[in-house]
Write a protein that holds these residues in place. Sequence first.
Motif, PDB file in Angstrom:
ATOM      1  N   PRO A 172      39.617  20.529 117.771  1.00  0.00           N
ATOM      2  CA  PRO A 172      38.531  20.860 118.703  1.00  0.00           C
ATOM      3  C   PRO A 172      37.357  19.900 118.504  1.00  0.00           C
ATOM      4  O   PRO A 172      36.970  19.619 117.371  1.00  0.00           O
ATOM      5  CB  PRO A 172      38.137  22.293 118.288  1.00  0.00           C
ATOM      6  N   GLY A 173      36.836  19.386 119.598  1.00  0.00           N
ATOM      7  CA  GLY A 173      35.730  18.426 119.512  1.00  0.00           C
ATOM      8  C   GLY A 173      36.200  17.002 119.718  1.00  0.00           C
ATOM      9  O   GLY A 173      35.401  16.120 120.014  1.00  0.00           O
ATOM     10  N   VAL A 174      37.515  16.772 119.566  1.00  0.00           N
ATOM     11  CA  VAL A 174      38.054  15.438 119.862  1.00  0.00           C
ATOM     12  C   VAL A 174      38.278  15.382 121.372  1.00  0.00           C
ATOM     13  O   VAL A 174      39.000  16.206 121.931  1.00  0.00           O
ATOM     14  CB  VAL A 174      39.355  15.159 119.087  1.00  0.00           C
ATOM     15  N   VAL A 214      32.529  18.734 116.330  1.00  0.00           N
ATOM     16  CA  VAL A 214      33.188  18.360 115.069  1.00  0.00           C
ATOM     17  C   VAL A 214      32.420  17.176 114.470  1.00  0.00           C
ATOM     18  O   VAL A 214      32.076  16.228 115.181  1.00  0.00           O
ATOM     19  CB  VAL A 214      34.697  18.054 115.278  1.00  0.00           C
ATOM     20  N   SER A 215      32.119  17.283 113.168  1.00  0.00           N
ATOM     21  CA  SER A 215      31.336  16.211 112.543  1.00  0.00           C
ATOM     22  C   SER A 215      32.272  15.133 112.002  1.00  0.00           C
ATOM     23  O   SER A 215      33.465  15.373 111.796  1.00  0.00           O
ATOM     24  CB  SER A 215      30.487  16.776 111.406  1.00  0.00           C
ATOM     25  N   LEU A 216      31.696  13.973 111.722  1.00  0.00           N
ATOM     26  CA  LEU A 216      32.486  12.891 111.129  1.00  0.00           C
ATOM     27  C   LEU A 216      33.006  13.328 109.753  1.00  0.00           C
ATOM     28  O   LEU A 216      34.143  13.026 109.385  1.00  0.00           O
ATOM     29  CB  LEU A 216      31.619  11.634 111.007  1.00  0.00           C
ATOM     30  N   LYS A 217      32.170  14.063 109.025  1.00  0.00           N
ATOM     31  CA  LYS A 217      32.575  14.553 107.704  1.00  0.00           C
ATOM     32  C   LYS A 217      33.816  15.455 107.833  1.00  0.00           C
ATOM     33  O   LYS A 217      34.771  15.333 107.062  1.00  0.00           O
ATOM     34  CB  LYS A 217      31.389  15.325 107.101  1.00  0.00           C
ATOM     35  N   GLU A 218      33.799  16.322 108.825  1.00  0.00           N
ATOM     36  CA  GLU A 218      34.964  17.200 109.031  1.00  0.00           C
ATOM     37  C   GLU A 218      36.194  16.385 109.440  1.00  0.00           C
ATOM     38  O   GLU A 218      37.301  16.631 108.973  1.00  0.00           O
ATOM     39  CB  GLU A 218      34.658  18.244 110.116  1.00  0.00           C
ATOM     40  N   LEU A 219      35.971  15.408 110.306  1.00  0.00           N
ATOM     41  CA  LEU A 219      37.108  14.597 110.766  1.00  0.00           C
ATOM     42  C   LEU A 219      37.755  13.829 109.622  1.00  0.00           C
ATOM     43  O   LEU A 219      38.978  13.782 109.508  1.00  0.00           O
ATOM     44  CB  LEU A 219      36.655  13.602 111.847  1.00  0.00           C
ATOM     45  N   PHE A 309      50.664  20.208 111.645  1.00  0.00           N
ATOM     46  CA  PHE A 309      50.352  20.587 113.031  1.00  0.00           C
ATOM     47  C   PHE A 309      50.033  22.078 113.123  1.00  0.00           C
ATOM     48  O   PHE A 309      49.218  22.491 113.945  1.00  0.00           O
ATOM     49  CB  PHE A 309      51.501  20.176 113.962  1.00  0.00           C
ATOM     50  N   LYS A 310      50.671  22.874 112.242  1.00  0.00           N
ATOM     51  CA  LYS A 310      50.329  24.314 112.211  1.00  0.00           C
ATOM     52  C   LYS A 310      48.879  24.474 111.776  1.00  0.00           C
ATOM     53  O   LYS A 310      48.139  25.279 112.333  1.00  0.00           O
ATOM     54  CB  LYS A 310      51.256  25.047 111.224  1.00  0.00           C
ATOM     55  N   LEU A 315      42.812  25.463 113.890  1.00  0.00           N
ATOM     56  CA  LEU A 315      41.384  25.104 113.893  1.00  0.00           C
ATOM     57  C   LEU A 315      40.736  25.700 115.134  1.00  0.00           C
ATOM     58  O   LEU A 315      41.226  25.533 116.248  1.00  0.00           O
ATOM     59  CB  LEU A 315      41.217  23.583 113.899  1.00  0.00           C
ATOM     60  N   LYS A 316      39.639  26.367 114.913  1.00  0.00           N
ATOM     61  CA  LYS A 316      38.994  27.073 116.025  1.00  0.00           C
ATOM     62  C   LYS A 316      37.823  26.247 116.547  1.00  0.00           C
ATOM     63  O   LYS A 316      37.111  25.606 115.776  1.00  0.00           O
ATOM     64  CB  LYS A 316      38.461  28.429 115.541  1.00  0.00           C
ATOM     65  N   LYS A 317      37.608  26.370 117.829  1.00  0.00           N
ATOM     66  CA  LYS A 317      36.430  25.760 118.430  1.00  0.00           C
ATOM     67  C   LYS A 317      35.196  26.500 117.921  1.00  0.00           C
ATOM     68  O   LYS A 317      35.199  27.727 117.881  1.00  0.00           O
ATOM     69  CB  LYS A 317      36.518  25.904 119.957  1.00  0.00           C
ATOM     70  N   LYS A 318      34.152  25.749 117.493  1.00  0.00           N
ATOM     71  CA  LYS A 318      32.947  26.428 116.988  1.00  0.00           C
ATOM     72  C   LYS A 318      32.177  27.047 118.116  1.00  0.00           C
ATOM     73  O   LYS A 318      32.107  26.499 119.201  1.00  0.00           O
ATOM     74  CB  LYS A 318      32.066  25.390 116.300  1.00  0.00           C
TER      75      LYS A 318
END
Length: 318
Positions: A172-174, A214-219, A309-310, A315-318
């Motif tokens: 999410p966020g990409v 989504v932050s760069l740190k999370e990515l 992939f699971k 991952l949930k959208k914030k």
Amino acid sequence: MTKEDKYAALIPAVHSLMSDEPDEIARMANLAALLHNEFQFWWTGFYRVADGDQLVLGPFQGPLACTRIRLGKGVCGTAWAEDRTVVVPDVEKFPGHIACSSESRSEIVVPVRFKGQVVAVLDIDSRELGTFDEVDANWLEKIADCVYGPQRDIWFAAGCFWGAQKFFKMIPGVEFTEVGFANGWVQNPTYEQVYTDTTGHAECVHVRYNPEIVSLKELVGLYFKIIDPLSLNRQGEDEGTRYRTGVYYEDERDFDILSKEFLRLEKKLGTELAVELRHITGFFRAEDYHQDYLDKNPGGYCHLSPEIFKMAAKLKKK
Ligand code: SME
């Protein structure tokens, strides 16, 4: 309905039109149509920065318009040169106004920015005097900011790019991904050339993301989950410098964020990572059949495990 209410009601449609389509011309085209039909303006459209010193006509609704405007000329060229919204209550009183249509009486021009630079202007004309004010300026600035959104770019080399693209697309966020070849020394290489390991490129996923989601740190944290960060030039069964791991950035400020995460993982693992952290020096999009390869070939080769992939699917959208 006040015009504030009208603008506010449009915002969800603007967001969905802007996030569903990666092509900027298509986004501008639908945005011009949306505003034009909602407000029944006389002319609604975009001029895009071209060749550094002029604006060229982009998608619009309304009568024919002039195609090129120089930096600093007319209302559009002024808004671009001064990087600000220009409200013109009476076009005849604006020195240098360019009359594309004799029926236009008032006008507003709002800069459209991408990564802090003006890359286009949104121009709206009305057949009445004094149509536009601060309310239009505020809302249209918000809307113009949606054309490119707050998006940022980063490039991840994670071994074979087929599985890596599938993974990043799920986050999410990409907002956009494409696969290609990064940081080699040959221009426009083909897959076959890169495959020989003589062009210097790494198979790579270009990731465009919305940092508000989504932050760069999370990515980069997620990226570390899909690679073996200690393996040099080998991920899964794929071996060669083209399968090296690397994170490539275009904005120097990203280096600080990324290097902190690299150091954090190095401390945890107690050894140096085999992952490059470099400026992106070149990225060439791979042939179309490599794009979204695993969507087109669901049973195709993938070096990433199904668990990855699971994890991404949860991952949930914030
Ligand atoms: N009036 C604009 C030119 C473009 S038309 O309005 C479509 C200007 O002075 O920049």
